[in-house]
Design a protein around this motif. Structure first.
Motif, PDB file in Angstrom:
ATOM      1  N   ASP A  26       0.860  -1.231   0.043  1.00 34.58           N
ATOM      2  CA  ASP A  26      -0.004  -0.149   0.067  1.00 34.58           C
ATOM      3  C   ASP A  26       0.850   1.329   0.066  1.00 34.58           C
ATOM      4  O   ASP A  26       0.182   2.226  -0.458  1.00 34.58           O
ATOM      5  N   ALA A  27       2.212   1.277   0.501  1.00 33.87           N
ATOM      6  CA  ALA A  27       3.033   2.254   0.417  1.00 33.87           C
ATOM      7  C   ALA A  27       3.451   2.764  -0.916  1.00 33.87           C
ATOM      8  O   ALA A  27       3.896   3.932  -1.022  1.00 33.87           O
ATOM      9  N   GLY A  28       2.902   2.230  -1.886  1.00 31.84           N
ATOM     10  CA  GLY A  28       3.280   2.600  -3.314  1.00 31.84           C
ATOM     11  C   GLY A  28       4.313   2.075  -3.847  1.00 31.84           C
ATOM     12  O   GLY A  28       4.754   2.283  -5.235  1.00 31.84           O
ATOM     13  N   ASN A  29       5.144   1.229  -3.414  1.00 29.56           N
ATOM     14  CA  ASN A  29       6.049   0.658  -3.627  1.00 29.56           C
ATOM     15  C   ASN A  29       5.787  -0.670  -4.609  1.00 29.56           C
ATOM     16  O   ASN A  29       4.856  -1.196  -4.247  1.00 29.56           O
ATOM     17  N   HIS A  30       6.588  -1.037  -5.273  1.00 30.46           N
ATOM     18  CA  HIS A  30       6.587  -2.122  -6.019  1.00 30.46           C
ATOM     19  C   HIS A  30       5.275  -2.342  -6.889  1.00 30.46           C
ATOM     20  O   HIS A  30       4.608  -3.252  -7.044  1.00 30.46           O
ATOM     21  N   VAL A  31       4.708  -1.069  -7.488  1.00 29.06           N
ATOM     22  CA  VAL A  31       3.607  -1.193  -8.399  1.00 29.06           C
ATOM     23  C   VAL A  31       3.702  -2.049  -9.558  1.00 29.06           C
ATOM     24  O   VAL A  31       2.587  -2.463 -10.175  1.00 29.06           O
ATOM     25  N   GLY A  32       5.010  -2.396  -9.874  1.00 25.38           N
ATOM     26  CA  GLY A  32       4.974  -3.324 -11.058  1.00 25.38           C
ATOM     27  C   GLY A  32       4.471  -4.690 -10.920  1.00 25.38           C
ATOM     28  O   GLY A  32       4.337  -5.420 -11.782  1.00 25.38           O
ATOM     29  N   VAL A  33       4.130  -4.972  -9.708  1.00 26.71           N
ATOM     30  CA  VAL A  33       3.662  -6.438  -9.471  1.00 26.71           C
ATOM     31  C   VAL A  33       1.959  -6.376  -9.751  1.00 26.71           C
ATOM     32  O   VAL A  33       1.589  -7.406  -9.912  1.00 26.71           O
ATOM     33  N   PHE A  34       1.517  -5.046  -9.663  1.00 26.19           N
ATOM     34  CA  PHE A  34      -0.033  -5.134 -10.141  1.00 26.19           C
ATOM     35  C   PHE A  34      -0.202  -5.089 -11.619  1.00 26.19           C
ATOM     36  O   PHE A  34       0.167  -3.792 -12.209  1.00 26.19           O
ATOM     37  N   LEU A  35      -0.587  -6.063 -12.388  1.00 25.83           N
ATOM     38  CA  LEU A  35      -0.800  -5.888 -13.899  1.00 25.83           C
ATOM     39  C   LEU A  35      -2.053  -5.780 -14.308  1.00 25.83           C
ATOM     40  O   LEU A  35      -3.010  -6.536 -13.800  1.00 25.83           O
ATOM     41  N   SER A  36      -2.382  -4.888 -15.249  1.00 26.89           N
ATOM     42  CA  SER A  36      -3.820  -4.880 -16.043  1.00 26.89           C
ATOM     43  C   SER A  36      -3.871  -6.101 -16.808  1.00 26.89           C
ATOM     44  O   SER A  36      -3.130  -6.929 -16.935  1.00 26.89           O
ATOM     45  N   SER A  37      -5.288  -6.364 -17.211  1.00 23.05           N
ATOM     46  CA  SER A  37      -5.294  -7.439 -18.013  1.00 23.05           C
ATOM     47  C   SER A  37      -4.494  -7.352 -19.267  1.00 23.05           C
ATOM     48  O   SER A  37      -3.973  -8.539 -19.872  1.00 23.05           O
ATOM     49  N   ALA A  38      -4.580  -6.235 -19.955  1.00 23.54           N
ATOM     50  CA  ALA A  38      -3.537  -6.011 -20.969  1.00 23.54           C
ATOM     51  C   ALA A  38      -2.286  -6.420 -20.988  1.00 23.54           C
ATOM     52  O   ALA A  38      -1.457  -7.228 -21.618  1.00 23.54           O
ATOM     53  N   GLU A  39      -1.665  -6.156 -19.515  1.00 23.59           N
ATOM     54  CA  GLU A  39      -0.196  -6.179 -19.290  1.00 23.59           C
ATOM     55  C   GLU A  39       0.040  -7.677 -19.270  1.00 23.59           C
ATOM     56  O   GLU A  39       0.973  -8.235 -19.516  1.00 23.59           O
ATOM     57  N   LYS A  40      -1.099  -8.396 -18.358  1.00 20.43           N
ATOM     58  CA  LYS A  40      -0.750  -9.890 -18.240  1.00 20.43           C
ATOM     59  C   LYS A  40      -0.842 -10.686 -19.770  1.00 20.43           C
ATOM     60  O   LYS A  40      -0.026 -11.524 -19.819  1.00 20.43           O
ATOM     61  N   ARG A  41      -1.774 -10.125 -20.647  1.00 20.39           N
ATOM     62  CA  ARG A  41      -1.659 -10.669 -21.800  1.00 20.39           C
ATOM     63  C   ARG A  41      -0.383 -10.614 -22.578  1.00 20.39           C
ATOM     64  O   ARG A  41       0.393 -11.360 -23.518  1.00 20.39           O
ATOM     65  N   ALA A  42       0.237  -9.313 -22.360  1.00 19.52           N
ATOM     66  CA  ALA A  42       1.540  -8.914 -23.244  1.00 19.52           C
ATOM     67  C   ALA A  42       2.370  -9.774 -22.811  1.00 19.52           C
ATOM     68  O   ALA A  42       3.747  -9.828 -23.291  1.00 19.52           O
ATOM     69  N   MET A  43       2.548 -10.170 -21.489  1.00 23.62           N
ATOM     70  CA  MET A  43       3.674 -11.166 -20.901  1.00 23.62           C
ATOM     71  C   MET A  43       3.945 -12.390 -21.776  1.00 23.62           C
ATOM     72  O   MET A  43       4.758 -12.933 -21.904  1.00 23.62           O
ATOM     73  N   LEU A  44       2.742 -12.918 -22.401  1.00 26.18           N
ATOM     74  CA  LEU A  44       3.009 -13.947 -23.270  1.00 26.18           C
ATOM     75  C   LEU A  44       3.819 -13.663 -24.562  1.00 26.18           C
ATOM     76  O   LEU A  44       4.528 -14.636 -24.990  1.00 26.18           O
ATOM     77  N   LYS A  45       4.367 -12.559 -24.785  1.00 22.50           N
ATOM     78  CA  LYS A  45       5.160 -12.075 -25.973  1.00 22.50           C
ATOM     79  C   LYS A  45       6.485 -11.509 -25.657  1.00 22.50           C
ATOM     80  O   LYS A  45       7.149 -10.699 -25.930  1.00 22.50           O
ATOM     81  N   TYR A  46       6.564 -11.505 -24.194  1.00 20.73           N
ATOM     82  CA  TYR A  46       7.898 -10.789 -23.703  1.00 20.73           C
ATOM     83  C   TYR A  46       9.220 -11.358 -24.208  1.00 20.73           C
ATOM     84  O   TYR A  46       9.362 -12.671 -24.585  1.00 20.73           O
ATOM     85  N   ASP A  47      10.081 -10.324 -24.474  1.00 16.50           N
ATOM     86  CA  ASP A  47      11.510 -10.995 -25.096  1.00 16.50           C
ATOM     87  C   ASP A  47      12.245 -11.111 -24.023  1.00 16.50           C
ATOM     88  O   ASP A  47      11.870 -11.048 -22.637  1.00 16.50           O
ATOM     89  N   GLU A  48      13.515 -11.162 -24.176  1.00 17.37           N
ATOM     90  CA  GLU A  48      14.395 -11.867 -23.017  1.00 17.37           C
ATOM     91  C   GLU A  48      14.806 -10.687 -21.844  1.00 17.37           C
ATOM     92  O   GLU A  48      14.557 -11.045 -20.916  1.00 17.37           O
ATOM     93  N   GLU A  49      14.730  -9.412 -22.344  1.00 24.08           N
ATOM     94  CA  GLU A  49      14.930  -8.319 -21.697  1.00 24.08           C
ATOM     95  C   GLU A  49      13.765  -8.017 -20.895  1.00 24.08           C
ATOM     96  O   GLU A  49      13.945  -7.780 -19.440  1.00 24.08           O
TER      97      GLU A  49
END
Length: 206
Positions: A14-37
Motif C-alpha cells: 500500500d505504500a506505493g512501492n512495487h507497483v510493477g507487481v500489479f498488472l492490468s489484463s492487457a499487461e498480463k496478456r502482453a507477458m505472453l510475448k515478452y522478449d528476454e529483456e
C-alpha cells in the motif's frame, strides 16, 4: 465473508512501492510475448519484493490479532509470496528453524502444482516464447532464491531472526518462542487458489 467474521485488509504494497507487481489484463496478456529483456525485468520485479516484504508494517496486524488471542486466516492473491512471508514470521516467532520455514515455504509449489501445470500446458499450446514461459513460471511459483533474498535483507539489518521480529513487530509481547511447541502452520502458504483471472485471460488470448 461468513457471518460473524471480520475482514481486515492489510496491504503489504500500500505504500506505493512495487507497483510493477500489479498488472492490468492487457499487461498480463502482453507477458505472453515478452522478449528476454522484458522477462528478466519481470523476474527482477518479483525478486525485489522480497527485499522489502519482511519489513511491511501491514504484518503488524497479524501479531496484534495474536496478541488479542484471535483466530484468523491470512491470504494474498496467490497465497505464496506475501502469505509465505507472513507464514515465515509466525513460524519463526514460535521457534521454528529457518530450514523448516524454508521447507514450508517451498511446499506452495506442491500445493499449487495442478493449477500451475494447467497454465504451463496452456502456454505450450499458445507457443509462448521460452523467455516469457520462464518468467511467468518464476512469477507463479516460489523459489529458494527468493527466500534467500528475504533472509539476506533481514540479516543486513539484524543479527538474528528473534531480533528482527522483536524490533520490527514487537512479537515477543504476544508470542513466547518455544522450539518444543507444535506449531500448526502446515500449508498456510497455499490457502488461496490460483489467480483465475490470469488463467481465464490466457484461455481467451487469440
Amino acid at each position: 465473508v461468513p457471518e460473524r467474521t471480520e475482514y481486515i485488509r492489510a496491504g503489504v504494497f500500500d505504500a506505493g512501492n512495487h507497483v510493477g507487481v500489479f498488472l492490468s489484463s492487457a499487461e498480463k496478456r502482453a507477458m505472453l510475448k515478452y522478449d528476454e529483456e522484458q522477462a528478466e525485468n519481470l523476474k527482477k520485479i518479483v525478486a525485489d519484493t522480497y527485499i522489502d516484504m519482511p519489513f511491511a508494517k501491514a504484518y503488524n496486524k497479524i501479531f496484534s490479532l495474536m496478541d488479542d488471542g484471535k483466530s484468523f486466516a491470512f491470504h494474498c492473491t496467490a497465497g505464496k509470496d506475501r502469505t509465505g512471508v507472513c507464514a515465515f514470521m509466525i513460524e519463526s516467532a514460535f521457534g521454528r528453524s529457518i530450514d523448516d520455514c524454508e521447507k514450508e515455504y517451498l511446499l506452495s509449489n506442491d500445493y499449487r502444482a495442478d493449477t500451475n501445470n494447467k497454465l504451463f500446458f496452456l502456454m505450450k499450446l499458445l507457443h509462448v516464447s521460452k523467455p516469457a514461459f520462464d518468467a511467468i513460471r518464476y512469477a507463479i511459483t516460489v523459489e529458494k532464491r527468493n527466500f534467500d533474498i528475504m533472509l539476506n535483507s533481514i540479516f543486513e539489518k539484524y543479527n538474528s531472526i528473534d531480533e528482527y521480529l522483536e524490533k520490527e513487530f514487537a512479537t515477543f509481547d504476544c508470542v513466547v518462542a518455544d522450539s518444543e511447541k507444535d506449531v500448526q502452520t502446515d500449508g498456510l502458504t497455499a490457502i488461496i487458489p490460483f489467480d483465475m483471472p490470469l488463467l481465464m485471460e490466457l484461455l481467451f488470448v487469440s
